[in-house]
Design a protein around this motif. Structure first.
Motif, mmCIF file in Angstrom:
data_model
loop_
_atom_site.group_PDB
_atom_site.id
_atom_site.type_symbol
_atom_site.label_atom_id
_atom_site.label_comp_id
_atom_site.label_asym_id
_atom_site.label_seq_id
_atom_site.Cartn_x
_atom_site.Cartn_y
_atom_site.Cartn_z
ATOM 1 N N MET A 1 0.839 -1.192 0.000
ATOM 2 C CA MET A 1 0.000 0.000 0.000
ATOM 3 C C MET A 1 0.877 1.246 0.000
ATOM 4 O O MET A 1 1.917 1.283 0.625
ATOM 5 N N LYS A 2 0.411 2.242 -0.696
ATOM 6 C CA LYS A 2 1.159 3.483 -0.770
ATOM 7 C C LYS A 2 1.217 4.161 0.592
ATOM 8 O O LYS A 2 0.339 4.009 1.415
ATOM 9 N N ASP A 3 2.237 4.935 0.765
ATOM 10 C CA ASP A 3 2.395 5.689 1.998
ATOM 11 C C ASP A 3 1.254 6.692 2.134
ATOM 12 O O ASP A 3 0.882 7.360 1.170
ATOM 13 N N ILE A 4 0.716 6.819 3.335
ATOM 14 C CA ILE A 4 -0.424 7.714 3.587
ATOM 15 C C ILE A 4 -0.111 9.162 3.223
ATOM 16 O O ILE A 4 -0.970 9.874 2.707
ATOM 17 N N LYS A 5 1.123 9.604 3.431
ATOM 18 C CA LYS A 5 1.482 10.983 3.085
ATOM 19 C C LYS A 5 1.384 11.212 1.582
ATOM 20 O O LYS A 5 0.925 12.263 1.142
ATOM 21 N N ILE A 6 1.800 10.225 0.813
ATOM 22 C CA ILE A 6 1.740 10.349 -0.646
ATOM 23 C C ILE A 6 0.294 10.361 -1.120
ATOM 24 O O ILE A 6 -0.096 11.190 -1.945
ATOM 25 N N LEU A 7 -0.510 9.451 -0.594
ATOM 26 C CA LEU A 7 -1.923 9.403 -0.970
ATOM 27 C C LEU A 7 -2.649 10.691 -0.592
ATOM 28 O O LEU A 7 -3.416 11.237 -1.388
ATOM 29 N N LEU A 8 -2.398 11.181 0.610
ATOM 30 C CA LEU A 8 -3.045 12.415 1.051
ATOM 31 C C LEU A 8 -2.594 13.591 0.205
ATOM 32 O O LEU A 8 -3.403 14.425 -0.196
ATOM 33 N N GLY A 9 -1.310 13.661 -0.075
ATOM 34 C CA GLY A 9 -0.798 14.745 -0.916
ATOM 35 C C GLY A 9 -1.439 14.756 -2.288
ATOM 36 O O GLY A 9 -1.845 15.809 -2.793
ATOM 37 N N LYS A 10 -1.565 13.575 -2.889
ATOM 38 C CA LYS A 10 -2.211 13.479 -4.204
ATOM 39 C C LYS A 10 -3.671 13.897 -4.128
ATOM 40 O O LYS A 10 -4.189 14.556 -5.029
#
Length: 94
Positions: A1-10
């Motif tokens: 799973m992608k890192d939460i920071k990356i998902l939130l940033g996107k």
């Protein structure tokens, strides 16, 4: 799973663009430096201190900020990527 920071940033970037506002405009609205917002959108930093302000500025709930379902890759997406970009895929990605 992608890192939460990356998902939130996107997700923040997606919602910001949907509202047709620039990083500079959003940064001014939530009273942070545009470089900080850039770091948030790139997944470098987590917006813990301004998360509520971001949701208000983007006119979404906090729950909607964390709606990543549409950002997940399907099996079909992964197969297409592997078939079209075989030389660019690292061993870790495979």
């Amino acid at each position: 799973m992608k890192d939460i920071k990356i998902l939130l940033g996107k997700r923040i970037k997606e919602l910001r663009k949907k509202m047709n506002i620039s990083q500079q405009e959003l940064a001014a609205i939530i009273n942070i430096d545009p470089r900080n917002l850039s770091n948030i959108e790139c997944g470098i930093s987590f917006p813990s201190k301004v998360l509520l302000e971001i949701s208000k500025a983007l006119k979404v709930s906090l729950a909607e900020l964390f709606d990543f379902e549409h950002q997940k890759y399907t099996i079909s997406d992964m197969k297409n990527y592997i078939l079209t970009e075989p030389d660019n895929i690292s061993e870790d990605s495979i």
